[in-house]
Design a protein around this motif. Structure first.
Motif: not given
Lengths: 249, 312
Positions: A130, A134, A142, A166-168, A170, B70-72, B99-100, B103, B107, B177-183
């Motif tokens: 992680q 960053a 993770s 599930v995440n997408e 890039d 909750p996307l880190a 997870d969070l 990161r 930062l 916007r490079h990380t997207r939650f699906v389900s």
């Protein structure tokens, strides 16, 4: 994708019962078997499978540690990594230093994906992936239990407390892996021989322009408090009585 | 004075009990002034719950549609902005916080201590390493900003009775916007949550099949208990992975833990060490679980389980 970088850490083998030294200065490491952190081994296996499916062209294994960490990198090469890089450093670096060193390697190697374990079984910090994401300003996923490559992005299933998320993400991205992602292959003898000819480069923190963070100072090591052995009961009825007497039922 | 920021964990409009335990940990930091940050798409209810926790001085509410999940990568820059002037930034040592928080720490350029189990001073803490086989006491330089994840099994929930003000904040952090939650699959079993249940009944590989493992649910339901499983049982496919108790699963501290057909591998023991009372049922009298059990019963689980069900 072009390149996958896999981070492997040299740790005390997971089968070893770790003991704290009587003087509280650390844990016993003399004569103890060392291995690749099991989570990192799963990360490497996944990288190799992605490459074998034709979805990546090169797998580079990297490690930070003493000269002896070459053994773990040789194992990684024997499993199938194309080449390896050792960043020579003292053992026991904190995740701040490790993630900065990995970031320096990312700048040099420009991987499309960095794979590593969700935690190392020695310090159990669960930070490095992680932190690297960053510093790199790239996505992280993770505790992955499934990774599907979709061209220039990944669909990652993660193990979370509620179940599976599930995440997408890039690419490029950092993915840390969990136990159920795969079962790593066994290394065969001919592969060990072949691995001796594969390139293993060495560098060090200074060459990467990274200084060692000394913010976290371990003052002492203690063995965990022991639970004392309780009583044996003869059957279910006696057990229920005992629990009722203690007000637990 | 220590300015402590706690990142709230929540779902479905409910503040997680794990966050309340973070507050208890934070109250152990000398002269702590505790602020709880709620990041959500509609977090007023969660913020109100956080405001009621004793010891909380202020609640910061950041409502933003981007915070619906909750996307880190999305939350971290916002937490870092809120934490700029804080001495300590605390999160839960659950999959959310694990997870969070690193990161956030990166930062902020701050070190992180994971799984804090005891606070000795504002800059000295204890945490487990090697799967709990060693406990280290760690010090950071005085005044150094520090991020921590809090081992929730080590703390009780903070009592209610507080009345902290809630302040809504708009942040102008650039969100990726490079990380997207699906389900997320959140199987609603109707049973208590494993991580916070006061009673847990766990099964191991000795059950032998997924069908036979099902019998544990009946006992759990009679006890009002959550169901857990050993790693061996999960790996064998008897139970879903979110039920796994142990170093690589969930670390829990129920009042009553009943281990059935679990031999007691080190990695499992790590997850139950803080249980108040441990009961072990196993047919092998030499199983290591009996070394830590308060009550041990040697016998065939398929005979004992129905008896227990009748008796409780």
């Amino acid at each position: 994708m072009q390149r996958i970088m896999v981070c492997v850490k040299r740790v005390i083998d997971y089968n070893v019962r770790v003991r704290v030294k009587p003087d509280g200065s650390g844990v016993v490491t003399e004569g103890v078997k060392m291995s690749i952190n099991p989570f990192d081994e799963i990360a490497l296996e996944e990288a190799l499978r992605i490459k074998e499916r034709g979805e990546a062209t090169e797998v580079v294994a990297v490690s930070l540690g003493p000269d002896d960490a070459q053994q773990q990198l040789r194992t990684a090469l024997a499993m199938g990594a194309d080449r390896a890089i050792l960043v020579k450093a003292d053992a026991g670096l904190d995740p701040v230093t490790v993630s900065e060193a990995l970031m320096a390697l990312v700048r040099k190697e420009s991987p499309d994906l960095v794979l590593l374990g969700k935690q190392a079984i020695d310090d159990d910090a669960a930070q490095t992936g992680q932190r690297l994401a960053a510093l790199w300003d790239r996505p992280q996923a993770s505790a992955a239990s499934k990774i599907e490559v979709q061209g220039d992005w990944l669909r990652v299933t993660r193990e979370v407390d509620a179940g599976l998320e599930v995440n997408e993400v890039d690419l490029p991205a950092v993915v840390t892996v969990d136990l159920r992602l795969n079962e790593p292959r066994y290394v065969k003898l001919p592969d060990i021989m072949k691995a001796k000819k594969k390139p293993l480069d060495a560098t060090d923190l200074q060459a990467l322009g990274v200084s060692v963070s000394e913010d976290l100072k371990v003052l002492k090591w203690d063995p965990p408090p022991q639970r004392s052995k309780g009583v044996m009961v003869k059957d279910a009825a006696e057990l229920v009585d005992a629990l009722k007497q203690k007000g637990l039922l | 004075m220590s300015q402590v920021l706690i990142v709230a964990e929540h779902s479905g409009g409910q503040l997680s009990p794990a966050t309340s335990k973070c507050v208890t940990c934070a109250r152990g930091i000398p002269d702590a002034v505790i602020t709880v940050a709620v990041l959500s798409d509609s977090g007023a209810g969660v913020a109100a719950q956080a405001a009621e926790l004793e010891g909380v001085s202020k609640v910061l509410l950041v409502d933003n549609p981007a915070n619906a999940q909750p996307l880190a990568a999305v939350l971290a820059p916002q937490v870092a902005a809120l934490a700029k002037d804080c001495s300590h930034v605390l999160g839960t040592s659950t999959t959310f916080g694990k997870d969070l928080m690193p990161r956030v720490a990166a930062l902020l350029g701050a070190p992180q201590l994971s799984d804090v189990m005891a606070v000795e001073s504002a800059n000295r803490f204890r945490r487990p390493v090697y799967a709990g086989n060693a406990i280290v006491t760690v010090e950071v330089p005085a005044g150094r900003q520090l991020v921590c994840t809090v081992r929730v099994a080590s703390y009780d929930a903070a009592p209610e009775g507080g009345d902290a003000p809630v302040e809504s904040i708009a942040l102008d952090s650039a969100l990726p916007r490079h990380t997207r939650f699906v389900s997320v699959s959140a199987p609603d079993s109707g049973r208590p949550d494993l991580q916070t249940a006061s009673r847990v009944v766990s099964g191991g590989r000795a059950f032998g099949s997924k069908e036979k493992f099902e019998s544990i649910y009946q006992l759990a339901d009679k006890l009002g208990a959550a169901v857990g499983a050993s790693r061996a049982a999960v790996d064998a496919g008897y139970a879903p992975n979110e039920l796994q108790v142990g170093q690589t699963g969930k670390i829990i501290a129920p009042e009553l833990y009943v281990a059935i057909g679990i031999s007691g591998a080190i990695q499992h023991m790590t997850g139950i060490k803080d249980a108040k009372t441990i009961v072990a049922i196993n047919k092998d009298p030499d199983a290591p679980i009996f070394e830590v059990a308060d009550y041990g019963l040697v016998g065939d689980l398929f005979a004992i389980l129905p008896e227990l069900e009748k008796l409780v």
